[in-house]
Enzyme design. Structure first.
Site, PDB file in Angstrom:
ATOM      1  N   GLY A   1     151.676 -11.579 103.077  1.00  0.00           N
ATOM      2  CA  GLY A   1     151.529 -10.147 102.864  1.00  0.00           C
ATOM      3  C   GLY A   1     152.883  -9.495 102.709  1.00  0.00           C
ATOM      4  O   GLY A   1     153.901 -10.037 103.162  1.00  0.00           O
TER       5      GLY A   1
ATOM      6  N   GLN B   1     158.928  -2.786 102.794  1.00  0.00           N
ATOM      7  CA  GLN B   1     159.856  -3.916 102.914  1.00  0.00           C
ATOM      8  C   GLN B   1     160.732  -4.084 101.679  1.00  0.00           C
ATOM      9  O   GLN B   1     161.746  -4.773 101.740  1.00  0.00           O
ATOM     10  CB  GLN B   1     159.077  -5.208 103.179  1.00  0.00           C
ATOM     11  CG  GLN B   1     158.366  -5.210 104.527  1.00  0.00           C
ATOM     12  CD  GLN B   1     157.508  -6.450 104.673  1.00  0.00           C
ATOM     13  OE1 GLN B   1     156.365  -6.461 104.250  1.00  0.00           O
ATOM     14  NE2 GLN B   1     158.080  -7.499 105.236  1.00  0.00           N
TER      15      GLN B   1
ATOM     16  N   CYS C   1     157.169 -12.469 109.772  1.00  0.00           N
ATOM     17  CA  CYS C   1     157.335 -11.348 108.845  1.00  0.00           C
ATOM     18  C   CYS C   1     158.471 -11.691 107.890  1.00  0.00           C
ATOM     19  O   CYS C   1     159.512 -12.198 108.325  1.00  0.00           O
ATOM     20  CB  CYS C   1     157.677 -10.095 109.633  1.00  0.00           C
ATOM     21  SG  CYS C   1     157.952  -8.642 108.619  1.00  0.00           S
ATOM     22  N   LEU C   2     158.280 -11.382 106.595  1.00  0.00           N
ATOM     23  CA  LEU C   2     159.338 -11.679 105.623  1.00  0.00           C
ATOM     24  C   LEU C   2     160.600 -10.855 105.915  1.00  0.00           C
ATOM     25  O   LEU C   2     161.685 -11.231 105.483  1.00  0.00           O
ATOM     26  CB  LEU C   2     158.848 -11.410 104.199  1.00  0.00           C
ATOM     27  CG  LEU C   2     157.746 -12.357 103.701  1.00  0.00           C
ATOM     28  CD1 LEU C   2     157.325 -11.987 102.285  1.00  0.00           C
ATOM     29  CD2 LEU C   2     158.199 -13.817 103.750  1.00  0.00           C
TER      30      LEU C   2
ATOM     31  N   HIS D   1     149.148  -5.865 110.364  1.00  0.00           N
ATOM     32  CA  HIS D   1     150.600  -6.043 110.346  1.00  0.00           C
ATOM     33  C   HIS D   1     151.219  -5.244 109.182  1.00  0.00           C
ATOM     34  O   HIS D   1     152.206  -4.521 109.371  1.00  0.00           O
ATOM     35  CB  HIS D   1     150.893  -7.550 110.221  1.00  0.00           C
ATOM     36  CG  HIS D   1     152.338  -7.914 110.042  1.00  0.00           C
ATOM     37  ND1 HIS D   1     153.016  -8.720 110.932  1.00  0.00           N
ATOM     38  CD2 HIS D   1     153.240  -7.611 109.072  1.00  0.00           C
ATOM     39  CE1 HIS D   1     154.258  -8.880 110.512  1.00  0.00           C
ATOM     40  NE2 HIS D   1     154.421  -8.220 109.395  1.00  0.00           N
ATOM     41  N   GLU D   2     150.625  -5.382 107.986  1.00  0.00           N
ATOM     42  CA  GLU D   2     151.185  -4.692 106.804  1.00  0.00           C
ATOM     43  C   GLU D   2     151.018  -3.185 106.926  1.00  0.00           C
ATOM     44  O   GLU D   2     151.897  -2.417 106.520  1.00  0.00           O
ATOM     45  CB  GLU D   2     150.546  -5.202 105.515  1.00  0.00           C
ATOM     46  CG  GLU D   2     150.707  -6.694 105.234  1.00  0.00           C
ATOM     47  CD  GLU D   2     152.118  -7.212 105.379  1.00  0.00           C
ATOM     48  OE1 GLU D   2     153.083  -6.455 105.147  1.00  0.00           O
ATOM     49  OE2 GLU D   2     152.265  -8.398 105.736  1.00  0.00           O
TER      50      GLU D   2
ATOM     51  N   HIS E   1     153.734  -1.678 108.831  1.00  0.00           N
ATOM     52  CA  HIS E   1     154.960  -1.471 108.039  1.00  0.00           C
ATOM     53  C   HIS E   1     154.944  -0.089 107.378  1.00  0.00           C
ATOM     54  O   HIS E   1     155.973   0.592 107.323  1.00  0.00           O
ATOM     55  CB  HIS E   1     155.084  -2.531 106.937  1.00  0.00           C
ATOM     56  CG  HIS E   1     155.682  -3.827 107.381  1.00  0.00           C
ATOM     57  ND1 HIS E   1     156.937  -3.915 107.930  1.00  0.00           N
ATOM     58  CD2 HIS E   1     155.200  -5.098 107.322  1.00  0.00           C
ATOM     59  CE1 HIS E   1     157.214  -5.199 108.198  1.00  0.00           C
ATOM     60  NE2 HIS E   1     156.170  -5.934 107.849  1.00  0.00           N
TER      61      HIS E   1
HETATM   62 NI    NI Z   1     155.931  -7.999 107.965  1.00  0.00          NI
END
Ligand code: NI
Length: 171
Positions: free
Chosen positions: A46, A51, A92-93, A134-135, A138
């Site tokens: 995701g 991000q 997480c990226l 989670h997304e 963000h």
């Molecule tokens: Ni993340």
């Protein structure tokens, strides 16, 4: 399509609250396509627009094992969440190579606009439920490490600053 630079925690831009998207137009579709390409390239499940330093309510997700079921969620809302909670290991990226347990609703029902601008709804559990929550965090400027203890978070912060002095992932 293009790969976009991903901000790395603790970049302060990750704490920006995203604006709703007024219209799903070519600009948004292009951004969604670029975000999907960026997510696949980084082996993520995701990615939120936050991000990639775009502060609009857009996320992309693919939790399929074949990596061929992209989901685009514009202005996503959680319209129902289960009382039952579930704990899963998250990554997480924007926080590369850090994984830790977070407790969230076990099931959620999500409403969003798709890539075509039409509203749709779906029920999520397991990895998809984790990923959506989670997304969506963000988009509210929240990174999953903020659920961890201050001690762990500070350690993660200094690790990230050391590894990513530019606060952007190197490709
Ligand atoms: Ni993340």
């Amino acid at each position: 399509m293009a790969l976009l630079p991903i901000l790395v925690y603790p970049d302060p831009r990750l704490h920006t609250v995203a604006r709703p998207i007024a219209q799903v137009d070519d600009r948004i579709r292009r951004l969604a396509d670029d975000m999907l390409e960026t997510m696949y390239d980084a082996d993520g499940v995701g990615l939120a627009a936050t991000q990639v330093d775009v502060h609009e309510r857009l996320i992309v997700i693919d939790t399929s094992s074949e990596r061929q079921a992209p989901r685009v969620l514009v202005n996503p809302e959680i319209v129902w969440r289960s009382e039952a909670l579930s704990t899963a290991e998250e990554g997480c990226l924007s926080v590369p190579q850090i994984y830790d347990k977070v407790e969230r609703a076990a099931q959620v029902r999500v409403r969003a606009l798709g890539r075509d601008g039409h509203p749709y709804e779906f029920d999520a559990d397991g990895l998809l439920a984790v990923c959506v929550q989670h997304e969506m965090d963000h988009l509210m400027g929240k990174v999953f490490v903020e659920y961890l203890s201050a001690f762990k978070r500070d350690r993660i912060k200094s690790k990230m600053k050391k590894r990513y002095p530019e606060s952007v992932r190197a490709r």
